[in-house]
Design an enzyme around this catalytic site. Structure first.
Site, PDB file in Angstrom:
ATOM      1  N   HIS A 186       0.832  -1.215   0.000  1.00  0.00           N
ATOM      2  CA  HIS A 186       0.000   0.000   0.000  1.00  0.00           C
ATOM      3  C   HIS A 186       0.864   1.262   0.000  1.00  0.00           C
ATOM      4  O   HIS A 186       0.434   2.308   0.489  1.00  0.00           O
ATOM      5  CB  HIS A 186      -0.948   0.026   1.206  1.00  0.00           C
ATOM      6  CG  HIS A 186      -1.818  -1.181   1.327  1.00  0.00           C
ATOM      7  ND1 HIS A 186      -3.056  -1.285   0.729  1.00  0.00           N
ATOM      8  CD2 HIS A 186      -1.612  -2.365   1.979  1.00  0.00           C
ATOM      9  CE1 HIS A 186      -3.578  -2.467   1.008  1.00  0.00           C
ATOM     10  NE2 HIS A 186      -2.719  -3.144   1.760  1.00  0.00           N
ATOM     11  N   SER A 316      16.985  16.603 -18.327  1.00  0.00           N
ATOM     12  CA  SER A 316      16.211  17.846 -18.333  1.00  0.00           C
ATOM     13  C   SER A 316      16.892  18.889 -19.201  1.00  0.00           C
ATOM     14  O   SER A 316      18.119  18.978 -19.244  1.00  0.00           O
ATOM     15  CB  SER A 316      16.063  18.385 -16.908  1.00  0.00           C
ATOM     16  OG  SER A 316      15.444  19.660 -16.910  1.00  0.00           O
TER      17      SER A 316
END
EC number: 4.2.1.2
Length: 461
Positions: A186, A316
């Site tokens: 989870h 980037s």
């Protein structure tokens, strides 16, 4: 442009003089200027295997002369040798039975075969319909060529890529067996796990997909040939389908057989749907694996950073020094495309009205694209990412030692509720698990050291 005149039942039409196709191919080029998706060359090779086998079968059944058989086989072998690729220009978006592509192959094979006969000084000529397409219909040839192409691409491209990535994970699984890290469920901390165990889950996904792929591709060995127009076999010898399948099997090395029920083979493509379902299953597993890898490699200073992956290129255009998990992103996009293709294949297969499904080219296009994307994606991911996965021990140990879920090991000794109170107290007051446990009075320091051992928490006891 120099042209020659070809004709069909609609009359005469100009065809480029340097191209080997005929009137029906030229009409298709003009009638369907749709999209840029050309009929995959792999299905052309599937057609060549079929036309070659059909010539041998018709000859064996006394329906084709020695000279015509030899000429057609010669032409088909040239197609299979990739010498004639430029002569198959049609797009996928055409008739749903693939008739134009069947005729494209018939016309090119006929042209090359007639040139061969002329060079041999043989006074015979080959007609694209009467000879190359003898005992056949587009309705049984296209699905046959489709199955031949799909099986070959799975066998020669997809399965090798799958096995290579699986073997890489197997090696990493063994290499990192002794590294113990915190597990997560989870997206929250859970009990410890070996890094090798985590990777073994990835490896077993590919093991399972390999088994599923082997099972589903077996159904692709069934060929529609012999069904002709509607499955009855009109204009074909009763033994034709079996003989063609036998000759295709001999030339490819794959155990193709004539389909038991030709009515099914023409109107339903559930066998391809099942195959693509396996491709979708593989895509879902690869999505999960790629996501796990990029999460575990997130950072370098504000993420999990439990593993490092190869730095392949700048990440980037504005942030200097940034490097991104590009191989993972590539693989997840491949997975998304394959899942979308599965929807298209399923819808197309459901549209078999009466005796014929007329969505065959789009079924072929999407299934082949999925095979290519998965094969290339796994190869690239393996070579540029998976082989370079390495643990970052200091981060792994830090997360492990900080985790409150180690408290699970106390359950058998003090019970769930007391163990939960220790974990909550530690989280609430900013204590270590050990400090909270001793402060609670439920365990001694000696008991804590004896019971909280991550290395004892990664196998059943």
């Amino acid at each position: 442009m120099s042209v020659r005149i070809e004709h069909d039942t609609f009359g005469e039409i100009e065809v480029p003089a340097d191209k080997y196709w005929g009137a029906q191919t030229e009409r298709s080029k003009r009638n369907f200027p749709v999209g840029k998706e050309r009929m995959p060359i792999e299905v052309v090779y599937g057609f060549a295997q079929l036309k070659r086998g059909a010539a041998l079968a018709n000859h064996a059944l006394g329906k084709l002369s020695d000279a015509k058989k030899d000429a057609i086989v010669y032409a088909c072998d040239r197609v299979l040798n990739k010498e004639l690729d430029e002569h198959f220009p049609l797009v996928v978006w055409q008739t749903g039975s693939g008739t134009q592509s069947n005729m494209n192959v018939n016309e090119v094979v006929s042209y090359v075969a007639n040139t061969y006969l002329k060079e041999q000084g043989i006074d015979e000529s080959i007609h694209p319909n009467d000879d190359v397409n003898k005992s056949q219909s587009s309705n049984d040839t296209f699905p046959t060529a489709m199955h031949v192409a799909l099986y070959n691409e799975v066998e020669t491209k997809l399965e090798p890529a799958l096995k290579t990535l699986r073997d890489t994970f197997k090696q990493k699984e063994e290499q990192y067996h002794d590294i113990i890290k915190i597990g997560r469920t989870h997206l929250q901390d859970a009990t410890p796990i070996r890094l090798g165990q985590e990777i073994s889950g990835w490896r077993y996904m590919l093991d399972k997909c390999e088994t599923l792929l082997s099972e589903s591709k077996a159904h692709i060995l069934n060929l529609a040939i012999g069904g002709t127009a509607v499955g009855t076999g009109i204009n074909a010898h009763p033994e034709f389908g079996d003989k063609v399948a036998k000759f295709i099997a001999e030339n490819t090395g794959y155990p193709f057989v004539s389909s038991e029920n030709k009515f099914h083979a023409l109107t339903a493509h559930d066998e391809v749907v099942q195959l693509h379902g396996t491709l979708k299953a593989l895509a879902t597993d690869l999505m999960k694996i790629a996501n796990d890898v990029r999460w575990l490699a997130s950072g370098p200073r504000a993420g999990l950073a439990e593993i490092s992956i190869p730095e392949n290129e700048p990440g980037s255009s504005i942030m200097p020094g940034k490097v991104n998990p590009t191989q993972c992103e590539m693989l997840t996009m491949v997975a998304v495309q394959v899942m979308g293709n599965d929807t298209a294949v399923g819808i197309a297969s459901s549209q078999g009205n009466f005796e014929l499904n007329v969505y065959k080219p789009v079924i072929l296009l999407n299934t082949l694209q999925s095979i290519y994307l998965l094969a290339d994606g796994m190869d690239t991911f393996n070579n540029n990412c998976a082989v370079g996965i390495e643990p970052i021990p200091e981060n792994i140990d830090n997360y492990l030692n900080q985790s409150l879920m180690l408290v699970t090991a106390l359950n058998p000794h003090i019970g769930y509720e007391k163990a939960a109170s220790i974990a909550k107290k530690a989280h609430r007051e900013g204590l270590t698990l050990k400090e909270s446990a001793i402060d609670s009075g439920y365990v001694t320091e000696e008991q804590f050291e004896q019971w909280i051992k991550p290395e004892d928490m990664v196998e059943p006891k």
